[in-house]
Design an enzyme around this catalytic site. Structure first.
Site, PDB file in Angstrom:
ATOM      1  NE  ARG A 184      -3.589  -1.814  -6.375  1.00  0.00           N
ATOM      2  CZ  ARG A 184      -3.924  -1.524  -5.108  1.00  0.00           C
ATOM      3  NH1 ARG A 184      -5.128  -1.105  -4.822  1.00  0.00           N
ATOM      4  NH2 ARG A 184      -3.056  -1.665  -4.143  1.00  0.00           N
ATOM      5  CE  LYS A 222      -1.923  -0.265   3.273  1.00  0.00           C
ATOM      6  NZ  LYS A 222      -2.541   0.658   4.221  1.00  0.00           N
ATOM      7  CD  GLU A 270      -7.110  -0.387   6.744  1.00  0.00           C
ATOM      8  OE1 GLU A 270      -7.357  -0.562   5.536  1.00  0.00           O
ATOM      9  OE2 GLU A 270      -7.264  -1.251   7.603  1.00  0.00           O
TER      10      GLU A 270
HETATM   11  P1  ATP Z   1      -5.335  -2.190   1.820  1.00  0.00           P
HETATM   12  O1  ATP Z   1      -6.615  -1.497   1.534  1.00  0.00           O
HETATM   13  O2  ATP Z   1      -5.205  -3.556   1.265  1.00  0.00           O
HETATM   14  O3  ATP Z   1      -4.865  -2.088   3.224  1.00  0.00           O
HETATM   15  P2  ATP Z   1      -4.191  -0.120   0.232  1.00  0.00           P
HETATM   16  O4  ATP Z   1      -2.910  -0.217  -0.506  1.00  0.00           O
HETATM   17  O5  ATP Z   1      -5.445   0.148  -0.482  1.00  0.00           O
HETATM   18  O6  ATP Z   1      -4.219  -1.448   1.022  1.00  0.00           O
HETATM   19  P3  ATP Z   1      -4.722   2.217   1.823  1.00  0.00           P
HETATM   20  O7  ATP Z   1      -4.010   2.686   3.033  1.00  0.00           O
HETATM   21  O8  ATP Z   1      -6.161   1.959   1.923  1.00  0.00           O
HETATM   22  O9  ATP Z   1      -3.974   0.909   1.379  1.00  0.00           O
HETATM   23  O10 ATP Z   1      -4.404   3.203   0.617  1.00  0.00           O
HETATM   24  C1  ATP Z   1      -4.521   4.603   0.733  1.00  0.00           C
HETATM   25  C2  ATP Z   1      -4.804   5.190  -0.611  1.00  0.00           C
HETATM   26  O11 ATP Z   1      -3.777   4.858  -1.533  1.00  0.00           O
HETATM   27  C3  ATP Z   1      -6.098   4.665  -1.190  1.00  0.00           C
HETATM   28  O12 ATP Z   1      -6.835   5.772  -1.683  1.00  0.00           O
HETATM   29  C4  ATP Z   1      -5.680   3.749  -2.281  1.00  0.00           C
HETATM   30  O13 ATP Z   1      -6.614   3.740  -3.323  1.00  0.00           O
HETATM   31  C5  ATP Z   1      -4.324   4.338  -2.718  1.00  0.00           C
HETATM   32  N1  ATP Z   1      -3.467   3.293  -3.252  1.00  0.00           N
HETATM   33  C6  ATP Z   1      -3.116   2.150  -2.647  1.00  0.00           C
HETATM   34  N2  ATP Z   1      -2.347   1.387  -3.450  1.00  0.00           N
HETATM   35  C7  ATP Z   1      -2.181   2.076  -4.606  1.00  0.00           C
HETATM   36  C8  ATP Z   1      -1.496   1.824  -5.842  1.00  0.00           C
HETATM   37  N3  ATP Z   1      -0.810   0.699  -6.041  1.00  0.00           N
HETATM   38  N4  ATP Z   1      -1.566   2.760  -6.801  1.00  0.00           N
HETATM   39  C9  ATP Z   1      -2.243   3.892  -6.605  1.00  0.00           C
HETATM   40  N5  ATP Z   1      -2.918   4.199  -5.473  1.00  0.00           N
HETATM   41  C10 ATP Z   1      -2.898   3.306  -4.477  1.00  0.00           C
HETATM   42 MG    MG Z   2      -7.360   0.390   1.007  1.00  0.00          MG
END
Ligand code: ATP
Ligand code: MG
Length: 563
Positions: free
Chosen positions: A268, A278, A42
């Site tokens: 994660r 984030k 995102e």
């Molecule tokens: P948010 O959803 O709170 O904005 P997010 O860290 O999930 O934050 P995304 O941009 O949705 O951000 O993440 C993109 C991809 O990265 C998603 O498929 C998510 O599952 C993966 N991802 C995010 N954080 C982690 C992590 N700490 N370890 C492994 N994969 C992650």
């Molecule tokens: Mg996310």
């Protein structure tokens, strides 16, 4: 949560985890001819090392098993998304070493199709427009143990729903006035199935679609359908989406989508002494706790890059931690181990004195100087040698001298002989002090018979010090980075209380070999006996700035041992 210590974790062979096992089995059974995955960020912040785990997995499996990985921006929330983030994400995925080829997509590319599918659900009696306020909907959602209550608008006719939904799209209603909800089951044990919102009204300009839309699909509605449109075979995401999978499957079951993706969830990445959220990272930037998204203390890919971490070290680290289904917190020492291992092989050696103490070699005449040959890399003869200036006045590290040394201090002290790296053996004759009683200069002598650093009579010295020539060395700023947080598992809620006030130590008056000042390449270097460094972009032509990427030894293990 289980804590994985660096030393306990065996290096896993590539291709040995449950995701790869599933893919291998699917290929063997002929369920797919080719593998298609996607990385779906995102664009509401910069990528961090947790994302690197997901990137390495998604691009990694298609690299290993054939197929391709899409880069898809999940751009369904225009109020939080910015072009700056889109550009940063593309730059960081490339830097990490992956290429999406022509496979760049956006959830917003599918807005019209998603809208049509929402009408399809309405016509099938599976979605309705709800006029309740957000608070009312929250209050009637029920709890984990109690069923929710059906909305009074749930029984609207298909015709009325279509009419209202079209008027939502046409912009007739203000933000929050109505939502489109799936009609599933308000008594479901899974809260995600209690008539989740599919569309909300948001009069906001979108970075890509501009003002074309004032209703936007929810993440849950866009997600699985985007996968289906792109023919994703294995939709890999983190564990928090496990409970959403039944909703994704329900939508796929009830829509005329072109393919049926399967979602698999993995744990994660969490890292000690930092935060991979984030929301928190955004607050660190906005609140001025760090200098920006690429502050070298940040766990962002941009921060790690600026700090001098090679992308290969991040890939090595991700391979080492593996992919599993159990949540864990990985020791940050493991990341540093991977960085040190890469930099040890690639970084050329140089000499830099961070906190200078002047040394005057009394028996070396002041008009004289000479060039001494220094090895660039002890294991790579191909890196060759360079010449460093030696003269009457030098600088050594303040810490390398003690007037009254304790037993285990083997470095310079009055009357003691040590080696200056590549140069000569010197003996300290006298420590000169200022009025405050601080040592400001050492008067020493050198043995001209020891050029290169060895005595012809074979006598030994207990230590070898790095040094620079006072006349030739260039003043520099060196930035030393410590943990951003004080505790191994900082509180993500009130994170400010756990911030380390000493996460950045600025060494304002370091002295470095002149060729370090002249080299603007930003390539990693090892400052002998100190650690790995790289030139920062804040450097000016007459004042280089260096970031310490990582020290030579595992400072975390030492801290842990001390308790
Ligand atoms: P948010 O959803 O709170 O904005 P997010 O860290 O999930 O934050 P995304 O941009 O949705 O951000 O993440 C993109 C991809 O990265 C998603 O498929 C998510 O599952 C993966 N991802 C995010 N954080 C982690 C992590 N700490 N370890 C492994 N994969 C992650
Ligand atoms: Mg996310």
């Amino acid at each position: 949560m289980v804590s994985m210590a660096a030393s306990e974790t065996a290096i896993r062979e590539a291709g040995q985890d449950f995701i790869r096992d599933i893919i291998r089995a699917d290929l063997a059974a002929g369920r797919h001819e080719t593998i298609v995955t996607r990385f779906p960020p995102e664009p509401n912040g910069y990528l961090h090392i947790g994302h690197a785990k997901s990137i390495c997995l998604n691009f990694g499996v298609t690299g290993e098993f054939g197929g391709h990985c899409n880069l898809r921006f999940d751009d369904t929330n225009p109020t939080k998304e910015e072009q700056e983030y889109i550009d940063a994400i593309e730059r960081d995925v490339r830097w990490l070493g992956f290429d999406w080829g022509g496979h760049l997509y956006h959830a917003s590319d599918y807005f019209e199709q998603l809208y049509q599918w929402a009408e399809h659900l309405i016509r099938a009696g599976l979605a309705y427009v709800d006029d309740q306020t957000q608070e009312e909907m929250r209050a009637t959602r029920g709890t984990l143990t109690e069923a929710g209550t059906e909305s009074p608008y749930r029984g609207r006719s298909i015709a009325e729903n279509i009419d209202l939904f079209r008027r939502m799209r046409a912009g007739e209603f203000p933000n929050g006035a109505r939502v489109l909800r799936a009609k599933i089951d308000m008594a479901s044990g899974n809260i995600n199935l209690r008539d989740p919102a599919l569309y909300r009204i948001l009069h906001a300009e979108h970075p890509r679609t501009g003002t074309a839309w004032c209703i936007y699909p929810s993440y849950d509605f866009a997600h699985g359908q985007s996968d289906a449109i792109e023919g994703i075979t294995h939709s890999l995401c983190t564990l928090e989406f496990e409970d959403h999978r039944p909703l994704y499957d329900w939508l796929i079951d009830h829509l005329p989508v072109p393919s049926r993706p399967h979602q698999y969830e993995f744990a994660r990445l969490n890292l000690t002494y930092t935060v991979l959220s984030k929301r928190v990272l955004t607050e660190l930037v906005r609140g001025g706790h760090v200098a920006g998204w690429d502050d070298p203390r940040m766990p962002t890919l941009a921060g790690l890059r600026r700090r001098g971490v090679p992308p290969a070290a991040i890939r090595d680290f991700v391979k080492r931690i593996g992919v599993a289904k159990a949540n864990s917190v990985v020791d940050i020492g493991m990341l540093e181990f991977s960085i040190r291992e890469r930099l040890n092989k690639s970084a050329q050696r140089r000499m830099a004195v961070l906190r200078p103490l002047k040394v005057v070699i009394e028996n070396y005449s002041s008009g004289q100087s000479e060039e001494i040959e220094a090895v660039n890399h002890p294991e790579n003869p191909a890196d060759g040698t360079r010449r460093v200036k030696f003269g009457r006045e030098l600088y050594i590290e303040r810490d390398d001298f003690m007037e009254n040394p304790p037993k285990k201090f083997f470095r310079l002290a009055p009357g003691r002989e040590v080696r200056l790296r590549y140069a000569y053996l010197i003996t300290c004759r006298e420590a000169v002090k200022n009025k405050a009683g601080e040592v400001v200069e050492l008067r020493c002598s050198y043995d001209p018979q020891t050029r290169g650093g060895n005595a012809p009579d074979g006598r030994k010295v207990a230590s070898t010090l790095h040094w620079v020539s006072a006349a030739d060395a260039v003043p520099a700023e060196v930035r030393l980075y410590n943990a951003l947080f004080l505790r191994p598992e900082p509180n993500a809620g009130d994170f400010a209380a756990d911030l380390n006030p000493n996460s950045l130590e600025v060494v304002a008056d370091a002295r470095v070999e002149p060729d370090l000042a002249a080299d603007t390449s930003h390539a990693a270097v090892q400052f002998e006996r100190q650690g790995y460094f790289c030139r920062d972009r804040d450097s000016t032509p007459d004042r280089p700035v260096f970031n310490r990427t990582v020290g030579l030894r595992d400072s975390w293990a030492k801290a842990a041992a001390k308790g």
